[in-house]
Scaffold this motif. Structure first.
Motif, PDB file in Angstrom:
ATOM      1  N   ASP A  26       0.823  -1.207   0.000  1.00  0.00           N
ATOM      2  CA  ASP A  26       0.000   0.000   0.000  1.00  0.00           C
ATOM      3  C   ASP A  26       0.863   1.265   0.000  1.00  0.00           C
ATOM      4  N   ILE A  27       1.946   1.240   0.761  1.00  0.00           N
ATOM      5  CA  ILE A  27       2.863   2.381   0.808  1.00  0.00           C
ATOM      6  C   ILE A  27       3.479   2.610  -0.571  1.00  0.00           C
ATOM      7  N   GLU A  28       3.864   1.534  -1.240  1.00  0.00           N
ATOM      8  CA  GLU A  28       4.418   1.655  -2.596  1.00  0.00           C
ATOM      9  C   GLU A  28       3.434   2.316  -3.549  1.00  0.00           C
ATOM     10  N   GLN A  29       2.142   2.156  -3.280  1.00  0.00           N
ATOM     11  CA  GLN A  29       1.111   2.746  -4.138  1.00  0.00           C
ATOM     12  C   GLN A  29       0.712   4.156  -3.685  1.00  0.00           C
ATOM     13  N   GLY A  30       1.398   4.680  -2.675  1.00  0.00           N
ATOM     14  CA  GLY A  30       1.177   6.060  -2.267  1.00  0.00           C
ATOM     15  C   GLY A  30       0.358   6.271  -1.010  1.00  0.00           C
ATOM     16  N   GLU A  31      -0.064   5.187  -0.380  1.00  0.00           N
ATOM     17  CA  GLU A  31      -0.838   5.346   0.852  1.00  0.00           C
ATOM     18  C   GLU A  31       0.090   5.733   1.995  1.00  0.00           C
ATOM     19  N   ASP A  32      -0.375   6.632   2.849  1.00  0.00           N
ATOM     20  CA  ASP A  32       0.354   7.059   4.042  1.00  0.00           C
ATOM     21  C   ASP A  32      -0.165   6.217   5.201  1.00  0.00           C
ATOM     22  N   ILE A  33       0.617   5.236   5.630  1.00  0.00           N
ATOM     23  CA  ILE A  33       0.212   4.362   6.736  1.00  0.00           C
ATOM     24  C   ILE A  33       0.993   4.785   7.964  1.00  0.00           C
ATOM     25  N   ARG A  34       0.249   5.050   9.030  1.00  0.00           N
ATOM     26  CA  ARG A  34       0.836   5.580  10.247  1.00  0.00           C
ATOM     27  C   ARG A  34       0.479   4.672  11.424  1.00  0.00           C
ATOM     28  N   PHE A  35       1.419   4.508  12.354  1.00  0.00           N
ATOM     29  CA  PHE A  35       1.225   3.664  13.526  1.00  0.00           C
ATOM     30  C   PHE A  35       1.188   4.521  14.786  1.00  0.00           C
ATOM     31  N   ILE A  36       0.412   4.020  15.740  1.00  0.00           N
ATOM     32  CA  ILE A  36       0.371   4.621  17.069  1.00  0.00           C
ATOM     33  C   ILE A  36       0.078   3.508  18.074  1.00  0.00           C
ATOM     34  N   ASP A  37       0.707   3.585  19.220  1.00  0.00           N
ATOM     35  CA  ASP A  37       0.519   2.596  20.281  1.00  0.00           C
ATOM     36  C   ASP A  37      -0.848   2.827  20.933  1.00  0.00           C
ATOM     37  N   ARG A  59      -6.217  14.442  15.625  1.00  0.00           N
ATOM     38  CA  ARG A  59      -5.352  14.191  16.788  1.00  0.00           C
ATOM     39  C   ARG A  59      -4.520  12.929  16.588  1.00  0.00           C
ATOM     40  N   LEU A  60      -5.134  11.898  16.031  1.00  0.00           N
ATOM     41  CA  LEU A  60      -4.399  10.653  15.787  1.00  0.00           C
ATOM     42  C   LEU A  60      -3.288  10.854  14.758  1.00  0.00           C
ATOM     43  N   ILE A  61      -3.582  11.597  13.715  1.00  0.00           N
ATOM     44  CA  ILE A  61      -2.562  11.861  12.698  1.00  0.00           C
ATOM     45  C   ILE A  61      -1.386  12.609  13.322  1.00  0.00           C
ATOM     46  N   GLN A  62      -1.660  13.597  14.147  1.00  0.00           N
ATOM     47  CA  GLN A  62      -0.599  14.377  14.792  1.00  0.00           C
ATOM     48  C   GLN A  62       0.268  13.526  15.714  1.00  0.00           C
ATOM     49  N   GLU A  63      -0.349  12.562  16.391  1.00  0.00           N
ATOM     50  CA  GLU A  63       0.375  11.763  17.376  1.00  0.00           C
ATOM     51  C   GLU A  63       0.990  10.490  16.791  1.00  0.00           C
ATOM     52  N   SER A  64       0.649  10.164  15.562  1.00  0.00           N
ATOM     53  CA  SER A  64       1.148   8.921  14.958  1.00  0.00           C
ATOM     54  C   SER A  64       2.466   9.151  14.237  1.00  0.00           C
ATOM     55  N   VAL A  65       3.064   8.046  13.805  1.00  0.00           N
ATOM     56  CA  VAL A  65       4.355   8.070  13.120  1.00  0.00           C
ATOM     57  C   VAL A  65       4.218   7.248  11.840  1.00  0.00           C
ATOM     58  N   PRO A  66       4.818   7.717  10.732  1.00  0.00           N
ATOM     59  CA  PRO A  66       4.784   6.883   9.530  1.00  0.00           C
ATOM     60  C   PRO A  66       5.298   5.472   9.836  1.00  0.00           C
ATOM     61  N   MET A  67       4.628   4.466   9.303  1.00  0.00           N
ATOM     62  CA  MET A  67       4.930   3.072   9.618  1.00  0.00           C
ATOM     63  C   MET A  67       6.423   2.754   9.535  1.00  0.00           C
ATOM     64  N   LEU A  68       7.079   3.137   8.460  1.00  0.00           N
ATOM     65  CA  LEU A  68       8.477   2.753   8.259  1.00  0.00           C
ATOM     66  C   LEU A  68       9.428   3.442   9.230  1.00  0.00           C
ATOM     67  N   GLU A  69       8.967   4.487   9.921  1.00  0.00           N
ATOM     68  CA  GLU A  69       9.770   5.189  10.924  1.00  0.00           C
ATOM     69  C   GLU A  69       9.351   4.826  12.348  1.00  0.00           C
ATOM     70  N   SER A  70       8.307   4.041  12.475  1.00  0.00           N
ATOM     71  CA  SER A  70       7.711   3.739  13.771  1.00  0.00           C
ATOM     72  C   SER A  70       8.537   2.718  14.551  1.00  0.00           C
TER      73      SER A  70
END
Length: 114
Positions: A26-37, A94-105
């Motif tokens: 999905d990331i390769e196709q341009g999706e911004d996937i973000r992780f948060i605990d 708020r979730l977007i602000q507190e999350s981190v891109p998956m590959l940097e998480s």
């Protein structure tokens, strides 16, 4: 498109071995996937009574309602009331602000380190 993945630790092997692979595609196709605990956002969900949802352009929400005992999906509810959609959009912001891109998480990096 932004996908926020709220992760409960420890991660399941399903998430690590199957969902991660799909997320990478999905990331390769341009999706911004973000992780948060999940432990970082539990209070927000308790305060807002909002959990799993899909937000479409700050205009429409699909709220996913689960049975808390079995964790099975009971209903996908359409939300179009502007005030309610605004509340969901606020949570998303708020979730977007507190999350981190998956590959940097740390969540992703720690799970794939071995």
């Amino acid at each position: 498109m932004i996908r926020l993945r709220i992760c409960q630790l420890p991660l399941t092997s399903y998430l690590i071995h199957y969902e991660f692979a799909a997320y990478l595609a999905d990331i390769e196709q341009g999706e911004d996937i973000r992780f948060i605990d999940a432990s970082d956002v539990g209070r927000m969900f308790a305060e807002t009574n909002i959990s799993d949802f899909v937000l479409f352009d700050d205009r429409v929400v699909i709220a996913l309602i689960y049975d808390l005992q079995t964790s099975t999906l009971e209903e996908a509810r359409l939300v179009e009331d502007p005030a309610l959609v605004k509340a969901y959009a606020g949570v998303a912001d708020r979730l977007i602000q507190e999350s981190v891109p998956m590959l940097e998480s740390r969540i992703y990096l720690d799970a794939t380190a071995s």
